[in-house]
Design a protein around this motif. Structure first.
Motif, short mmCIF file in Angstrom:
data_model
loop_
_atom_site.label_atom_id
_atom_site.label_comp_id
_atom_site.label_asym_id
_atom_site.label_seq_id
_atom_site.Cartn_x
_atom_site.Cartn_y
_atom_site.Cartn_z
N CYS A 18 51.85 76.96 7.52
CA CYS A 18 52.19 76.02 6.46
C CYS A 18 52.24 74.60 7.01
O CYS A 18 52.69 74.39 8.14
CB CYS A 18 53.54 76.37 5.83
SG CYS A 18 53.56 77.95 4.97
N ALA A 19 51.80 73.66 6.22
CA ALA A 19 51.89 72.24 6.57
C ALA A 19 52.17 71.49 5.28
O ALA A 19 51.34 71.47 4.37
CB ALA A 19 50.60 71.75 7.22
N GLY A 20 53.35 70.88 5.20
CA GLY A 20 53.73 70.26 3.94
C GLY A 20 53.75 71.32 2.85
O GLY A 20 54.31 72.41 3.03
N ALA A 21 53.12 71.01 1.74
CA ALA A 21 53.08 71.95 0.62
C ALA A 21 51.83 72.82 0.63
O ALA A 21 51.50 73.44 -0.38
CB ALA A 21 53.18 71.19 -0.70
N THR A 22 51.13 72.87 1.77
CA THR A 22 49.94 73.70 1.86
C THR A 22 50.21 74.93 2.73
O THR A 22 51.19 74.99 3.47
CB THR A 22 48.75 72.93 2.46
OG1 THR A 22 49.00 72.64 3.85
CG2 THR A 22 48.48 71.64 1.70
N TYR A 23 49.32 75.89 2.61
CA TYR A 23 49.44 77.12 3.40
C TYR A 23 48.04 77.66 3.68
O TYR A 23 47.04 77.16 3.13
CB TYR A 23 50.29 78.16 2.66
CG TYR A 23 49.60 78.90 1.53
CD1 TYR A 23 49.54 80.29 1.52
CD2 TYR A 23 49.03 78.22 0.46
CE1 TYR A 23 48.92 80.98 0.48
CE2 TYR A 23 48.41 78.89 -0.58
CZ TYR A 23 48.36 80.27 -0.56
OH TYR A 23 47.74 80.95 -1.59
N VAL A 24 47.98 78.66 4.52
CA VAL A 24 46.72 79.32 4.84
C VAL A 24 46.90 80.83 4.68
O VAL A 24 48.01 81.32 4.49
CB VAL A 24 46.23 79.03 6.28
CG1 VAL A 24 46.01 77.54 6.50
CG2 VAL A 24 47.20 79.62 7.31
N SER A 25 45.81 81.53 4.78
CA SER A 25 45.83 82.98 4.95
C SER A 25 45.50 83.28 6.40
O SER A 25 44.62 82.63 7.00
CB SER A 25 44.81 83.65 4.04
OG SER A 25 45.16 83.49 2.69
N TRP A 26 46.18 84.27 6.95
CA TRP A 26 45.81 84.79 8.26
C TRP A 26 44.81 85.93 8.06
O TRP A 26 45.05 86.84 7.27
CB TRP A 26 47.02 85.33 9.00
CG TRP A 26 48.10 84.36 9.35
CD1 TRP A 26 49.44 84.51 9.14
CD2 TRP A 26 47.97 83.10 10.03
NE1 TRP A 26 50.14 83.44 9.63
CE2 TRP A 26 49.26 82.55 10.17
CE3 TRP A 26 46.87 82.38 10.51
CZ2 TRP A 26 49.50 81.32 10.78
CZ3 TRP A 26 47.10 81.15 11.12
CH2 TRP A 26 48.39 80.64 11.25
N GLY B 72 61.86 72.84 1.33
CA GLY B 72 61.74 71.67 0.47
C GLY B 72 60.72 71.92 -0.61
O GLY B 72 60.22 73.03 -0.79
N CYS B 73 60.43 70.87 -1.38
CA CYS B 73 59.40 71.00 -2.41
C CYS B 73 58.72 69.66 -2.62
O CYS B 73 59.26 68.61 -2.24
CB CYS B 73 59.99 71.53 -3.71
SG CYS B 73 61.00 70.36 -4.61
N GLU B 74 57.54 69.71 -3.19
CA GLU B 74 56.78 68.51 -3.52
C GLU B 74 56.33 68.60 -4.97
O GLU B 74 56.14 69.70 -5.51
CB GLU B 74 55.58 68.35 -2.58
CG GLU B 74 56.00 68.15 -1.12
CD GLU B 74 54.83 67.84 -0.20
OE1 GLU B 74 53.74 67.49 -0.70
OE2 GLU B 74 55.02 67.96 1.02
N PHE B 75 56.16 67.45 -5.58
CA PHE B 75 55.71 67.39 -6.97
C PHE B 75 54.27 66.90 -6.97
O PHE B 75 53.99 65.71 -7.05
CB PHE B 75 56.64 66.49 -7.78
CG PHE B 75 58.06 67.00 -7.78
CD1 PHE B 75 58.42 68.05 -8.61
CD2 PHE B 75 59.02 66.46 -6.93
CE1 PHE B 75 59.72 68.55 -8.60
CE2 PHE B 75 60.32 66.94 -6.92
CZ PHE B 75 60.67 68.00 -7.76
N LEU B 76 53.36 67.85 -6.84
CA LEU B 76 51.94 67.55 -6.73
C LEU B 76 51.32 67.38 -8.10
O LEU B 76 51.75 67.99 -9.07
CB LEU B 76 51.22 68.69 -6.00
CG LEU B 76 51.71 69.06 -4.60
CD1 LEU B 76 50.91 70.26 -4.07
CD2 LEU B 76 51.58 67.88 -3.65
N PRO B 77 50.25 66.60 -8.19
CA PRO B 77 49.51 66.56 -9.46
C PRO B 77 48.77 67.87 -9.67
O PRO B 77 48.40 68.57 -8.71
CB PRO B 77 48.52 65.40 -9.25
CG PRO B 77 48.34 65.33 -7.77
CD PRO B 77 49.66 65.71 -7.17
#
Length: 267
Positions: A86-94, A239-244
């Protein structure tokens, strides 16, 4: 009115997930919401249930947000998770294989068996389809594609030798590694997918703009509440982010890129 947090709701974590909803509920009530449900709705499919009338708060995957649920829900916020990948409000799949598997790259898995949770999943299907598309020939790459029904089951299939590879949401993997560590023993991460925005909090499409703003204020207050810190940490919430809403356009773009490459489905 109902609420649902079905995406990372491992049975081992149900009491903690319930505690997180109780905290959210308290802060939403402080924003003037009345008749909020005491308990989460866990009935039926965790995506389809969000289509029902009365949804006030839920969490879904980015692929349903842009596909099955696009006319039923609207974006509230995107939680951040403190998990590897995870980085910020993003994530990946392993992309995971068995520990002893000789594969060094995804290309080495040609002709092998892939397990996926379902074809409406960003982390278990769509992102892997995009990765495999340049490697496929005549629309095929794997020897078999096996639907498991859940990330946890896909992981178990790889470990047991019933499948050779799967794409696992890195937050799911992190939670299983923490709370059921034996289930990740014997598997290894081969590589990571590209990033996508994390699994969003949503409300019904008919929720008013003013109510959406109050919901967001309640979410922000719950994430800032020091009395909920241990609950958040147990769920890996950071935490959380308010993305468009447009931030999630990367998800259908992945799908369309794979289709354009002649690889419309895992095969």
């Amino acid at each position: 009115m109902f609420a649902s947090l079905g995406m990372y709701d491992l049975p081992e974590l149900a009491p903690v997930t319930d505690a997180w909803w109780a905290g959210l509920r308290r802060h939403l009530a402080a924003q003037g919401f009345r008749d909020l449900p005491d308990a989460l709705n866990r009935a039926g499919d965790p995506v389809d249930r969000l289509k029902a009338d009365g949804l006030i708060f839920g969490q879904t995957c980015g692929f349903p947000l842009t596909h099955r649920l696009k006319d039923h829900v609207q974006l509230l916020a995107t939680p951040r998770y403190n998990a590897p990948g995870c980085a910020g409000a993003t994530y990946v799949s392993w992309i995971v294989v068995r520990q002893e598997d000789p594969a060094k790259t995804l290309a080495d898995l040609r002709g092998r068996r892939v397990a996926f949770n379902d074809d409406g999943s960003q982390s278990g299907y769509n992102t892997l389809r995009k990765m495999v598309a340049p490697l496929a020939a005549g629309g095929r790459f794997f020897g078999a594609a096996l639907e498991s029904g859940a990330h946890r089951r896909s992981l178990a299939m790889v470990k047991a030798g019933e499948a050779d590879v799967a794409a696992i949401d890195c937050v799911t993997f992190g939670l299983i590694a923490r709370y059921a560590s034996a289930e990740v023993q014997g598997v290894r991460v081969l590589c990571a997918s590209s990033t996508a925005p994390g699994l969003p909090y949503v409300t019904a499409a008919g929720t008013s703009g003013a109510e959406v703003q109050r919901l967001r204020a309640g979410i922000a207050a719950a994430f800032a509440d020091p009395t909920l810190a241990a609950t958040r940490a147990a769920l890996l919430l950071d935490g959380c982010e308010f993305l468009p809403r447009a931030a999630y356009d990367v998800i259908p773009a992945m799908e369309q890129a794979a289709i354009a490459a002649g690889y419309p489905q895992l095969a």
